[in-house]
Design a protein around this motif. Structure first.
Motif: not given
Length: 755
Positions: A638-646, A652-656, A714-720, A722-730
């Motif tokens: 699959k192509v790179l995992q990514h998020v939209t601005h929504k 953000g995640f300055p702790q990371i 974002f670079d690829a790490f920022d997308h990653t 963000t996806k992780l935090l959204n998933k963990e929160e859900a």
């Protein structure tokens, strides 16, 4: 009231345990202990009263603590053999454990030291195999084909699906050839599996024993073939089980001193060892195939322990719940960011049953390895696991302070390239006075940073870091504090003269040059610098030679390259590899263009990548980006995992992760830190100074409302992340924990830290 003391106890409630209990009850008072199958055994006893002797009885318990007999036959789930035998031996019992005994030699040796322990290798009591002459021919074939569902010993026989046919039958095979050849120094040379068929070859002093085991044959067939001689033992019935039990009950088990084949466990470690070796050899094959019956064998015992269902011989139930568990594992392997709620919806599972299946998956090493080595492997291993190990997710979700895990120090003053995909402001550069105060600020940051993680900082930026005259001093200062800096550079200024004037470069942990082509033309098309290719290549070769001269007898700086594979460029990857080899690089990181991951046209065709990666033949270490893992294995991904601005997180995640420029400005995202990049100043969350620390900034910064194109920062790490935090929160909100086990001994494997 005094307990009735029985002659012997049988632990287990399955078919084989019932057969053993029936045999023993003809002469002895028998106890049965079955924790998992108590009610079924109770029903069975009522139905089978006809064969019980009137003066004997069978007692039924559900705990090992209720056993009164001194002799115990262990015939429960193979996965429980070790803990059952250990408990019984510690109680002073004499134990006969049915095969398969235990999975590892280490466990076998431990149990051997605890008391008197025998293993149920019943063919040691066979007269049939003892009459087979030693073959003259050096090639022997043994075929053991079983029907999946048949009746034997007046019981319906469905194989134990918690173990493979190799675990189940190989002990018989080794017992048989041990009798025929009289040797135990066997080597397992090959072993392969195709669904329910396993083939392997054993060698010993000139003999080759070829074995084929099949669990789902249309017709049962068992034979030993030596030359033209075929010894068909399919229908041989000798009463070997009854003989074995009689010897056990009469304290007359054969001993090696009698010149006989012995069932004493400590004399049969070779059987355990060879079986363990075979399983280890098949494990990688099994991971690659992830075939259903293989998965079932590894997972079933854990589904039973998690009480997903109770009857391991109910094939319909077994297949249903194993399929569900396998579906969950495959979903997580393909998409590390899928939420538990989405899994429940896709598979029509309630929260309760999902929690039970997740508990089983957590206990299954094979399932965990499937998850970690699937399409999402790079996300898991390079980013997600290290983040979860550090408990950084909860800090972000709860908006709690944590010194940043990764900090990019953007030190460049200017840049001589004008790359087409770069997001920097091409007219921007730092003034001289900012450069001086900025470097002092970086020194102060290094002085006050925690030193628990040597890879906390990396040196990069939207501008070229080699343009900073204070770079050498910063690197040296960081090294003195124990930091292992990695430097990202375009290599244009990395001349021998520059290196001589900046000796601090040799105290880097890693130096990585970003490549923008494979020849002068491709370099110019990207950078608009006509001399770029020739200068960078010569600088790289010179740097590599200097490194070899300076670091002959001590650890040297790791030196490599990065290349972004744009559409249509996969066919040139072999030239990029050749460039790295010629330049003396240790490694090459191949990456996707993350500048706009929502645009599928930004990515190279998967088949083109597969074809290109197949051609690579090199000794240099190559690390493939998140979405290139599967193509590197010859499979479309699959192509790179990514998020939209929504989906962007307002805080953000300055702790990371964050970046700091020479003004001391702290940016939430890596691509926002480019000097004077239009709109990026909205993502400055504070400016570091002697009176404004990371703690002050992270505790007090305001949310940022994302705009439509803000993922450009974002670079690829920022997308990653963000996806992780959204998933963990859900998952937290849904109140179902992920089944993925986060290993605590794993460290972040940076792409540019070759193993």
């Amino acid at each position: 009231m005094r307990k009735q003391i029985s002659d012997v106890c049988v632990v287990g409630g399955g078919r084989w345990a019932r057969i053993i209990a029936r045999s023993l009850s003809q002469k002895y008072t028998v106890e049965i202990v079955s924790a998992h199958n108590y009610n079924n055994i109770k029903t069975w006893l009522k139905q089978e009263k006809s064969w019980l002797k009137q003066d004997k009885s069978i007692l039924l318990h559900n705990s090992l603590n209720d056993i009164t007999a001194k002799k115990v036959v262990v015939a429960n789930h193979p996965a429980d053999h070790y803990k059952t035998c250990k408990s019984l031996l510690k109680k002073g019992k004499t134990v006969l454990c049915e095969k398969p005994f235990v999975p590892t030699l280490e466990q076998a040796i431990e149990l051997n030291q605890l008391g008197k322990l025998y293993v149920g290798y019943e063919f040691n009591f066979s007269q049939y195999f003892k009459q087979i002459p030693r073959p003259v021919e050096r090639d022997i074939s043994i075929i053991w084909h079983s029907v999946f569902d048949e009746v034997k010993y007046k019981e319906r026989k469905i194989p134990d699906m918690t173990v493979s046919i190799f675990d189940d039958i190989n002990p018989h095979i080794l017992t048989i050839i041990g009798i025929i050849l009289g040797k135990k120094d066997y080597q397992l040379s090959t072993i392969t599996r195709d669904k329910e068929t396993i083939e392997y070859t054993l060698t010993t002093r000139g003999y080759n024993v070829h074995v084929e085991l099949k669990r789902n044959a249309l017709k049962a067939y068992r034979a030993i073939c030596t030359g033209r001689a075929v010894h068909d033992f399919t229908n041989i019935t000798e009463g070997t089980l009854d003989d074995e039990l009689a010897f056990f009950m009469n304290n007359a088990m054969p001993h090696v001193s009698m010149g006989l084949h012995c069932n004493l466990a400590k004399h049969n470690n070779w059987i355990v060892s060879l079986t363990e070796q075979g399983n280890e050899m098949m494990y990688k094959q099994n991971l690659k195939s992830n075939e259903y019956t293989v998965f079932r064998e590894y997972m079933l015992k854990h589904l039973l322990n998690a009480k997903v269902f109770a009857n391991p011989k109910d094939v319909e139930l077994v297949d249903h719940w194993t399929f569900q568990a396998r579906s969950i594992v495959n979903l997580l392997a393909d998409d590390p960011f899928i939420t538990q709620e989405d899994i429940a919806i896709k598979l029509f599972l309630s929260k309760g049953i999902l929690n039970k299946i997740n508990k089983a998956i957590k206990q299954c090493k094979f399932a965990q390895d499937i998850i970690m080595n699937g399409q999402g492997a790079k996300y898991w291993k390079n980013s997600i696991i290290p983040i979860l190990q550090k408990d950084l997710v909860s800090k972000c979700l709860n908006n709690e302070y944590q010194y940043p895990y990764r900090i990019g120090l953007y030190l460049g003053q200017s840049c001589m390239f004008h790359c087409s995909f770069c997001g920097r402001n091409h007219d921007a550069s730092y003034k001289k006075d900012v450069r001086q105060t900025g470097n002092e600020l970086i020194h102060d940051m290094i002085d006050t940073a925690p030193t628990d993680d040597p890879h906390k900082f990396y040196l990069s930026g939207g501008l070229e870091p080699l343009t900073n005259p204070g770079l050498s001093s910063i690197i040296k200062h960081g090294a003195e504090r124990g930091f292992k800096f990695g430097l990202y550079t375009n290599g244009y200024m990395l001349t021998d003269k520059y290196v001589e004037q900046h000796p601090g470069l040799w105290q880097l942990d890693t130096l990585r040059i970003s490549l923008y082509g494979w020849d002068a033309e491709s370099y110019y098309n990207t950078t608009k610098n006509k001399k770029g290719f020739d200068i960078v290549k010569q600088n790289a070769i010179t740097f590599s030679k200097l490194r070899d001269e300076l670091f002959v007898y001590k650890p040297r700086i790791k030196f490599g390259f990065n290349y972004i594979v744009l559409p249509g460029q996969a066919k040139h990857i072999d030239k990029v590899v050749k460039f790295v080899e010629d330049a003396g690089g240790d490694f090459l990181t191949l990456r996707e263009d993350y500048s706009n991951p929502t645009d599928a046209n930004k990515f190279e065709n998967q088949q083109q990548l597969i074809n290109a990666f197949k051609k690579i033949d090199t000794n240099i270490h190559i690390d493939y980006g998140y979405a290139m893992h599967y193509p590197s294995l010859g499979m479309p991904g699959k192509v790179l995992q990514h998020v939209t601005h929504k989906e962007m997180r307002p805080k953000g995640f300055p702790q990371i992760s964050c970046v700091v420029d020479l003004y001391g400005d702290v940016y939430l995202y890596r691509e926002a830190g480019f000097l004077d990049r239009p709109g990026a100043d909205r993502y400055i969350i504070g400016r570091l100074s002697s009176t404004n620390t990371f703690e002050d900034i992270i505790n007090n910064y305001k949310e940022v409302k994302p705009h439509k194109n803000d993922t450009d920062y974002f670079d690829a790490f920022d997308h990653t992340i963000t996806k992780l935090l959204n998933k963990e929160e859900a998952d937290k909100y849904y109140n179902v924990q992920s089944p993925v086990v986060i290993p605590q001994d794993t460290q972040l494997i940076q792409a540019f830290y070759p193993k």
